[in-house]
Enzyme design. Sequence first.
Site: not given
Ligand code: DGL
Length: 281
Positions: A191, A78, A189, A157, A15-16
């Site tokens: 989150h 991600c 997403c 966050e 993940d990012s």
């Molecule tokens: N993990 C990213 C997503 O699911 C969200 C956070 C980011 O923008 O890196 O798109």
Amino acid sequence: MDIIDRRELPIAVFDSGVGGLTIIKEILNILPQESVLYLGDTARVPYGAKSAGTVKRFTEEAVSFFASKGIKMLLVACNTSSSLVLPDLSGDYGFKILGVVDAGVEEAAKVSRIKRIGVIGTEATISSGVYERKLKELDSDLQVFSKSCPLFVPLVEEGWIDEPESYKIASKYLKSLKDKKIDTLILGCTHYPLMKRVIQYGIGEHVALIDSAKAFVKKVREVLLSDDLLSRRDDKEYSFYVTDEPDKFNELSELFLGAAIGRVKRVDLKECNNVSDFNKV
Ligand code: DGL
């Protein structure tokens, strides 16, 4: 020479940042015997506001990191990477790479009764048009309406998942989708599952929310089973790597998982991709 039993190699989750822990939570429920290697690119998050070329480069660096570690499958948690990069990720890495998009798409198409589906995600995910394209490929009668909600990631966050301000922001973002009279909304997403209550309020109680994390891990289980890659042992191991200081990741892990992770290692992906023994990092 030791013969490696591929079934006992870990599943990798990329993940990012910290958002992929929503996938970890489902793995703990649905695949409790599996070992997991997690990488969060916390030094370069957010990916959602970056260009496709940049997200591609970062994701390829992560794939090379995992390739050096010995894994049996890579899950791209991600949504931004899955949308922008996965369709074109080429190369034979010796393991399957699965992205989170397809599972959410299939689940939404099953759930929607009036064939009017909304998708929310980062700016990059929404402007890629991948969810819309895949939904229409599955059923050309589906009508799809999309909206990026860039403030949701920082709100989560910050831990603002139930603040009055968050309800106001959600109502404002989701107004256009509400007006389209959708009956199903994909949370595109990592989150957004943490904002379910706020999102449900903004879109209306009658709309079904699709949490792709759960659908994704169920699908992963099917693939592991059909490839005869399910672990047979009980001594699973979890390893966590991040590209920035681990403290913030640990703090947020309590919000995402309900528990601190403990030992999280820092790794430099650029260095990793230039040295031969990655296990030294
Ligand atoms: N993990 C990213 C997503 O699911 C969200 C956070 C980011 O923008 O890196 O798109």
